[in-house]
Design an enzyme around this catalytic site. Sequence first.
Site, PDB file in Angstrom:
ATOM      1  N   VAL A 104       0.840  -1.211   0.000  1.00  0.00           N
ATOM      2  CA  VAL A 104       0.000   0.000   0.000  1.00  0.00           C
ATOM      3  C   VAL A 104       0.874   1.259   0.000  1.00  0.00           C
ATOM      4  CG1 VAL A 104      -1.929  -1.159   1.144  1.00  0.00           C
ATOM      5  CG2 VAL A 104      -0.152  -0.085   2.549  1.00  0.00           C
ATOM      6  N   HIS A 120      -4.586  -4.472  -2.144  1.00  0.00           N
ATOM      7  CA  HIS A 120      -4.999  -4.221  -0.754  1.00  0.00           C
ATOM      8  C   HIS A 120      -5.217  -2.741  -0.498  1.00  0.00           C
ATOM      9  CE1 HIS A 120      -3.094  -8.303   0.530  1.00  0.00           C
ATOM     10  NE2 HIS A 120      -4.310  -8.453   0.024  1.00  0.00           N
ATOM     11  N   CYS A 128     -13.032   9.061   4.991  1.00  0.00           N
ATOM     12  CA  CYS A 128     -13.879   9.395   6.146  1.00  0.00           C
ATOM     13  C   CYS A 128     -14.966   8.335   6.338  1.00  0.00           C
ATOM     14  CB  CYS A 128     -14.535  10.756   5.928  1.00  0.00           C
ATOM     15  SG  CYS A 128     -15.701  11.164   7.246  1.00  0.00           S
TER      16      CYS A 128
HETATM   17  N1  APR Z   1      13.598  -9.177  -1.242  1.00  0.00           N
HETATM   18  C1  APR Z   1      12.652 -10.079  -1.584  1.00  0.00           C
HETATM   19  N2  APR Z   1      11.854 -10.700  -0.698  1.00  0.00           N
HETATM   20  C2  APR Z   1      12.043 -10.398   0.603  1.00  0.00           C
HETATM   21  C3  APR Z   1      13.017  -9.480   1.051  1.00  0.00           C
HETATM   22  C4  APR Z   1      13.814  -8.854   0.059  1.00  0.00           C
HETATM   23  N3  APR Z   1      14.771  -7.962   0.384  1.00  0.00           N
HETATM   24  N4  APR Z   1      12.949  -9.405   2.408  1.00  0.00           N
HETATM   25  C5  APR Z   1      11.964 -10.255   2.788  1.00  0.00           C
HETATM   26  N5  APR Z   1      11.428 -10.859   1.704  1.00  0.00           N
HETATM   27  C6  APR Z   1      10.338 -11.826   1.635  1.00  0.00           C
HETATM   28  C7  APR Z   1      10.152 -12.674   2.869  1.00  0.00           C
HETATM   29  O1  APR Z   1      10.953 -13.861   2.760  1.00  0.00           O
HETATM   30  C8  APR Z   1       8.659 -13.020   2.770  1.00  0.00           C
HETATM   31  O2  APR Z   1       8.450 -14.179   1.978  1.00  0.00           O
HETATM   32  O3  APR Z   1       9.152 -11.078   1.503  1.00  0.00           O
HETATM   33  C9  APR Z   1       8.068 -11.812   2.058  1.00  0.00           C
HETATM   34  C10 APR Z   1       7.302 -10.884   2.980  1.00  0.00           C
HETATM   35  O4  APR Z   1       6.170 -11.581   3.407  1.00  0.00           O
HETATM   36  P1  APR Z   1       5.030 -10.790   4.207  1.00  0.00           P
HETATM   37  O5  APR Z   1       5.658  -9.901   5.209  1.00  0.00           O
HETATM   38  O6  APR Z   1       4.030 -11.825   4.651  1.00  0.00           O
HETATM   39  O7  APR Z   1       4.384  -9.835   3.116  1.00  0.00           O
HETATM   40  P2  APR Z   1       3.211 -10.142   2.106  1.00  0.00           P
HETATM   41  O8  APR Z   1       3.375 -11.490   1.506  1.00  0.00           O
HETATM   42  O9  APR Z   1       3.136  -8.990   1.201  1.00  0.00           O
HETATM   43  O10 APR Z   1       1.913 -10.127   3.077  1.00  0.00           O
HETATM   44  C11 APR Z   1       0.661 -10.211   2.444  1.00  0.00           C
HETATM   45  O11 APR Z   1      -0.440  -9.763   4.551  1.00  0.00           O
HETATM   46  O12 APR Z   1      -0.626  -8.612   6.515  1.00  0.00           O
HETATM   47  C12 APR Z   1      -1.080  -8.682   5.229  1.00  0.00           C
HETATM   48  O13 APR Z   1      -1.999  -6.897   4.069  1.00  0.00           O
HETATM   49  C13 APR Z   1      -0.770  -7.425   4.480  1.00  0.00           C
HETATM   50  O14 APR Z   1      -0.360  -7.207   2.112  1.00  0.00           O
HETATM   51  C14 APR Z   1       0.031  -7.898   3.286  1.00  0.00           C
HETATM   52  C15 APR Z   1      -0.330  -9.370   3.195  1.00  0.00           C
END
Ligand code: APR
Length: 248
Positions: A104, A120, A128
Amino acid sequence: MENLIKKTARDLAKSKKVIALTGAGVSVESGIPPFRGKGGIWEKIDPMEFAHIDSFMRDPAKVWDILIREMKDVVEKARPNDAHIGLARLEELGILSAIITQNVDGLHQLAGNTDVIEFHGTFALQRCLKCAKKIETAKVSLDEIPPKCECGGILRPDCVFFGEMIPPQHLFRSSKISRECEIMLVVGTSAVVYPASNIPGDAKKSGAKIIEINPENTPLTGSISDYIIKGNAGKVIKEIVSEVELLL
Ligand code: APR
Protein backbone atom coordinates in the site's frame (compact mmCIF):
# COMPACT_ATOMS: atom_id res chain seq x y z
CA MET A 1 21.82 -18.69 -9.24
CA GLU A 2 23.82 -17.00 -12.01
CA ASN A 3 22.23 -19.22 -14.68
CA LEU A 4 18.72 -18.63 -13.26
CA ILE A 5 19.28 -14.88 -13.71
CA LYS A 6 20.33 -15.43 -17.34
CA LYS A 7 17.49 -17.95 -17.89
CA THR A 8 14.92 -15.47 -16.56
CA ALA A 9 16.40 -12.65 -18.67
CA ARG A 10 16.16 -14.83 -21.81
CA ASP A 11 12.51 -15.70 -21.07
CA LEU A 12 11.61 -12.07 -20.30
CA ALA A 13 13.34 -10.68 -23.41
CA LYS A 14 11.19 -12.98 -25.60
CA SER A 15 7.86 -12.19 -23.90
CA LYS A 16 5.44 -9.31 -24.18
CA LYS A 17 3.05 -10.67 -21.58
CA VAL A 18 4.88 -10.48 -18.28
CA ILE A 19 3.18 -9.38 -15.09
CA ALA A 20 4.43 -9.21 -11.52
CA LEU A 21 2.79 -10.02 -8.20
CA THR A 22 4.62 -8.22 -5.40
CA GLY A 23 4.50 -8.25 -1.61
CA ALA A 24 6.11 -6.48 1.32
CA GLY A 25 9.52 -8.02 0.58
CA VAL A 26 9.94 -5.76 -2.45
CA SER A 27 9.83 -2.69 -0.15
CA VAL A 28 12.08 -4.04 2.63
CA GLU A 29 15.13 -2.44 1.01
CA SER A 30 13.23 0.87 1.07
CA GLY A 31 13.09 0.66 4.85
CA ILE A 32 9.54 -0.65 5.17
CA PRO A 33 9.50 -3.75 7.41
CA PRO A 34 7.73 -6.89 6.15
CA PHE A 35 4.78 -8.37 8.05
CA ARG A 36 6.14 -11.91 8.53
CA GLY A 37 9.58 -13.41 8.98
CA LYS A 38 12.51 -11.64 10.56
CA GLY A 39 11.73 -8.06 11.56
CA GLY A 40 8.10 -8.59 10.59
CA ILE A 41 5.46 -6.24 12.02
CA TRP A 42 3.22 -9.18 12.94
CA GLU A 43 6.05 -10.60 15.04
CA LYS A 44 5.55 -7.59 17.36
CA ILE A 45 1.82 -6.89 17.19
CA ASP A 46 -1.15 -9.17 16.55
CA PRO A 47 -2.70 -8.43 13.12
CA MET A 48 -6.11 -9.60 14.34
CA GLU A 49 -5.96 -7.06 17.15
CA PHE A 50 -4.67 -4.15 15.05
CA ALA A 51 -5.30 -4.80 11.37
CA HIS A 52 -8.81 -6.29 11.45
CA ILE A 53 -11.72 -4.03 10.54
CA ASP A 54 -13.62 -5.08 13.69
CA SER A 55 -10.73 -3.99 15.94
CA PHE A 56 -10.47 -0.69 14.07
CA MET A 57 -14.21 0.02 14.48
CA ARG A 58 -14.06 -0.98 18.16
CA ASP A 59 -11.11 1.27 18.99
CA PRO A 60 -9.87 3.45 16.11
CA ALA A 61 -7.63 5.50 18.44
CA LYS A 62 -5.71 2.37 19.49
CA VAL A 63 -5.17 1.19 15.91
CA TRP A 64 -4.13 4.69 14.86
CA ASP A 65 -1.76 4.96 17.80
CA ILE A 66 -0.10 1.55 17.55
CA LEU A 67 -0.17 0.69 13.84
CA ILE A 68 -1.13 3.54 11.54
CA ARG A 69 1.02 6.29 13.08
CA GLU A 70 4.18 4.21 12.58
CA MET A 71 3.12 3.17 9.07
CA LYS A 72 2.59 6.85 8.12
CA ASP A 73 6.08 7.71 9.35
CA VAL A 74 7.81 4.81 7.58
CA VAL A 75 5.91 5.07 4.28
CA GLU A 76 6.41 8.84 3.99
CA LYS A 77 10.18 8.40 4.31
CA ALA A 78 10.39 5.46 1.87
CA ARG A 79 11.75 5.80 -1.67
CA PRO A 80 11.78 3.21 -4.50
CA ASN A 81 14.70 0.74 -4.30
CA ASP A 82 16.44 -1.20 -7.13
CA ALA A 83 13.58 -3.70 -7.23
CA HIS A 84 10.94 -1.05 -7.92
CA ILE A 85 13.28 0.74 -10.36
CA GLY A 86 14.04 -2.51 -12.22
CA LEU A 87 10.34 -3.39 -12.58
CA ALA A 88 9.68 0.12 -13.93
CA ARG A 89 12.52 -0.39 -16.46
CA LEU A 90 10.92 -3.67 -17.58
CA GLU A 91 7.73 -1.72 -18.31
CA GLU A 92 9.75 0.90 -20.21
CA LEU A 93 11.29 -1.91 -22.28
CA GLY A 94 7.78 -3.05 -23.21
CA ILE A 95 8.20 -6.35 -21.32
CA LEU A 96 6.25 -5.92 -18.06
CA SER A 97 2.66 -4.89 -18.66
CA ALA A 98 1.21 -4.69 -15.13
CA ILE A 99 1.94 -5.19 -11.46
CA ILE A 100 -0.50 -6.64 -8.96
CA THR A 101 0.81 -5.45 -5.62
CA GLN A 102 -0.27 -6.33 -2.09
CA ASN A 103 1.66 -3.28 -0.87
CA VAL A 104 0.00 0.00 0.00
CA ASP A 105 3.16 2.16 -0.12
CA GLY A 106 2.78 3.50 -3.67
CA LEU A 107 6.47 2.82 -4.45
CA HIS A 108 5.82 1.03 -7.77
CA GLN A 109 4.03 4.11 -9.10
CA LEU A 110 6.73 6.38 -7.68
CA ALA A 111 9.35 4.29 -9.55
CA GLY A 112 7.43 4.78 -12.81
CA ASN A 113 5.16 1.75 -13.33
CA THR A 114 1.90 3.00 -14.81
CA ASP A 115 -0.37 -0.06 -14.50
CA VAL A 116 -0.40 -1.05 -10.82
CA ILE A 117 -3.33 -2.89 -9.25
CA GLU A 118 -3.28 -2.02 -5.53
CA PHE A 119 -4.91 -5.27 -4.42
CA HIS A 120 -5.00 -4.22 -0.75
CA GLY A 121 -5.78 -0.57 -1.43
CA THR A 122 -3.50 2.37 -0.77
CA PHE A 123 -2.04 4.09 2.26
CA ALA A 124 -1.68 7.29 0.22
CA LEU A 125 -5.28 8.17 1.06
CA GLN A 126 -7.46 8.29 4.17
CA ARG A 127 -11.24 7.85 3.87
CA CYS A 128 -13.88 9.40 6.15
CA LEU A 129 -16.10 6.79 7.84
CA LYS A 130 -19.00 9.25 7.81
CA CYS A 131 -18.97 11.10 4.47
CA ALA A 132 -16.53 8.81 2.55
CA LYS A 133 -14.43 11.82 1.47
CA LYS A 134 -10.81 10.86 0.63
CA ILE A 135 -7.92 12.93 1.94
CA GLU A 136 -4.19 12.54 1.16
CA THR A 137 -2.51 10.80 4.11
CA ALA A 138 0.42 13.24 3.87
CA LYS A 139 -2.00 16.09 4.63
CA VAL A 140 -3.53 14.44 7.72
CA SER A 141 -2.33 15.87 11.02
CA LEU A 142 -1.80 13.46 13.91
CA ASP A 143 -2.37 16.18 16.53
CA GLU A 144 -5.72 14.52 17.16
CA ILE A 145 -5.95 10.69 17.32
CA PRO A 146 -7.97 9.32 15.61
CA PRO A 147 -7.78 12.08 12.96
CA LYS A 148 -11.12 13.49 11.86
CA CYS A 149 -12.62 14.75 8.61
CA GLU A 150 -14.06 18.29 8.41
CA CYS A 151 -17.48 16.67 8.81
CA GLY A 152 -16.36 15.24 12.15
CA GLY A 153 -16.14 11.66 10.86
CA ILE A 154 -13.16 9.47 11.79
CA LEU A 155 -10.54 8.86 9.08
CA ARG A 156 -9.30 5.37 8.12
CA PRO A 157 -6.63 4.31 5.65
CA ASP A 158 -7.96 3.52 2.16
CA CYS A 159 -6.45 0.05 2.61
CA VAL A 160 -8.17 -3.33 2.90
CA PHE A 161 -8.22 -4.45 6.54
CA PHE A 162 -8.43 -8.13 7.45
CA GLY A 163 -12.12 -9.00 7.44
CA GLU A 164 -12.85 -6.76 4.45
CA MET A 165 -13.49 -7.61 0.80
CA ILE A 166 -10.88 -6.95 -1.88
CA PRO A 167 -12.35 -4.27 -4.20
CA PRO A 168 -14.20 -6.35 -6.85
CA GLN A 169 -12.65 -4.41 -9.74
CA HIS A 170 -9.18 -5.45 -8.49
CA LEU A 171 -10.23 -9.09 -8.08
CA PHE A 172 -11.67 -9.17 -11.59
CA ARG A 173 -8.79 -7.43 -13.40
CA SER A 174 -6.09 -9.38 -11.49
CA SER A 175 -7.75 -12.65 -12.41
CA LYS A 176 -8.05 -11.58 -16.07
CA ILE A 177 -4.42 -10.50 -16.52
CA SER A 178 -3.14 -13.53 -14.58
CA ARG A 179 -4.94 -15.84 -16.99
CA GLU A 180 -3.51 -13.98 -20.00
CA CYS A 181 0.14 -13.63 -18.99
CA GLU A 182 3.00 -15.85 -20.21
CA ILE A 183 5.29 -15.15 -17.24
CA MET A 184 4.48 -14.06 -13.68
CA LEU A 185 7.28 -12.72 -11.50
CA VAL A 186 6.30 -13.34 -7.87
CA VAL A 187 8.46 -11.00 -5.82
CA GLY A 188 8.75 -10.64 -2.05
CA THR A 189 5.55 -12.28 -0.90
CA SER A 190 5.10 -15.05 1.67
CA ALA A 191 2.07 -16.14 -0.39
CA VAL A 192 -0.03 -16.96 2.69
CA VAL A 193 -2.77 -14.32 2.51
CA TYR A 194 -5.85 -15.23 0.49
CA PRO A 195 -7.03 -14.31 -2.15
CA ALA A 196 -3.71 -12.79 -3.37
CA SER A 197 -1.99 -16.09 -2.61
CA ASN A 198 -4.20 -17.82 -5.21
CA ILE A 199 -3.10 -15.55 -8.04
CA PRO A 200 0.07 -17.47 -9.04
CA GLY A 201 -1.92 -20.74 -9.11
CA ASP A 202 -4.51 -19.16 -11.45
CA ALA A 203 -1.73 -17.99 -13.77
CA LYS A 204 -0.06 -21.42 -13.67
CA LYS A 205 -3.35 -23.14 -14.60
CA SER A 206 -3.53 -20.91 -17.68
CA GLY A 207 -0.03 -21.95 -18.76
CA ALA A 208 2.11 -19.14 -17.37
CA LYS A 209 5.68 -19.65 -16.14
CA ILE A 210 5.89 -18.68 -12.44
CA ILE A 211 9.24 -17.28 -11.29
CA GLU A 212 9.70 -16.45 -7.58
CA ILE A 213 12.22 -13.92 -6.26
CA ASN A 214 12.61 -14.28 -2.48
CA PRO A 215 15.41 -15.05 0.00
CA GLU A 216 13.16 -17.78 1.47
CA ASN A 217 10.97 -20.57 0.09
CA THR A 218 7.21 -20.05 0.24
CA PRO A 219 4.20 -22.41 -0.11
CA LEU A 220 4.46 -21.76 -3.87
CA THR A 221 8.04 -23.03 -4.07
CA GLY A 222 8.40 -26.46 -5.65
CA SER A 223 4.67 -26.69 -6.39
CA ILE A 224 3.31 -23.66 -8.26
CA SER A 225 6.60 -21.91 -9.05
CA ASP A 226 8.71 -23.14 -11.95
CA TYR A 227 11.72 -21.98 -9.97
CA ILE A 228 12.81 -19.55 -7.24
CA ILE A 229 15.72 -17.15 -7.46
CA LYS A 230 16.92 -16.94 -3.86
CA GLY A 231 17.98 -13.44 -2.94
CA ASN A 232 16.96 -9.88 -2.19
CA ALA A 233 14.68 -8.37 -4.81
CA GLY A 234 16.82 -5.24 -5.29
CA LYS A 235 19.98 -7.11 -6.30
CA VAL A 236 18.22 -9.92 -8.24
CA ILE A 237 15.97 -7.66 -10.29
CA LYS A 238 18.82 -5.27 -11.05
CA GLU A 239 20.90 -8.19 -12.38
CA ILE A 240 17.98 -9.57 -14.41
CA VAL A 241 17.32 -6.18 -16.03
CA SER A 242 20.96 -5.68 -17.00
CA GLU A 243 20.98 -9.15 -18.60
CA VAL A 244 17.72 -8.33 -20.45
CA GLU A 245 19.20 -5.09 -21.80
CA LEU A 246 22.16 -7.05 -23.23
CA LEU A 247 19.69 -9.26 -25.12
CA LEU A 248 17.55 -6.50 -26.63
N1 APR B 1 13.60 -9.18 -1.24
C1 APR B 1 12.65 -10.08 -1.58
N2 APR B 1 11.85 -10.70 -0.70
C2 APR B 1 12.04 -10.40 0.60
C3 APR B 1 13.02 -9.48 1.05
C4 APR B 1 13.81 -8.85 0.06
N3 APR B 1 14.77 -7.96 0.38
N4 APR B 1 12.95 -9.41 2.41
C5 APR B 1 11.96 -10.25 2.79
N5 APR B 1 11.43 -10.86 1.70
C6 APR B 1 10.34 -11.83 1.63
C7 APR B 1 10.15 -12.67 2.87
O1 APR B 1 10.95 -13.86 2.76
C8 APR B 1 8.66 -13.02 2.77
O2 APR B 1 8.45 -14.18 1.98
O3 APR B 1 9.15 -11.08 1.50
C9 APR B 1 8.07 -11.81 2.06
C10 APR B 1 7.30 -10.88 2.98
O4 APR B 1 6.17 -11.58 3.41
P1 APR B 1 5.03 -10.79 4.21
O5 APR B 1 5.66 -9.90 5.21
O6 APR B 1 4.03 -11.83 4.65
O7 APR B 1 4.38 -9.83 3.12
P2 APR B 1 3.21 -10.14 2.11
O8 APR B 1 3.38 -11.49 1.51
O9 APR B 1 3.14 -8.99 1.20
O10 APR B 1 1.91 -10.13 3.08
C11 APR B 1 0.66 -10.21 2.44
O11 APR B 1 -0.44 -9.76 4.55
O12 APR B 1 -0.63 -8.61 6.51
C12 APR B 1 -1.08 -8.68 5.23
O13 APR B 1 -2.00 -6.90 4.07
C13 APR B 1 -0.77 -7.43 4.48
O14 APR B 1 -0.36 -7.21 2.11
C14 APR B 1 0.03 -7.90 3.29
C15 APR B 1 -0.33 -9.37 3.19
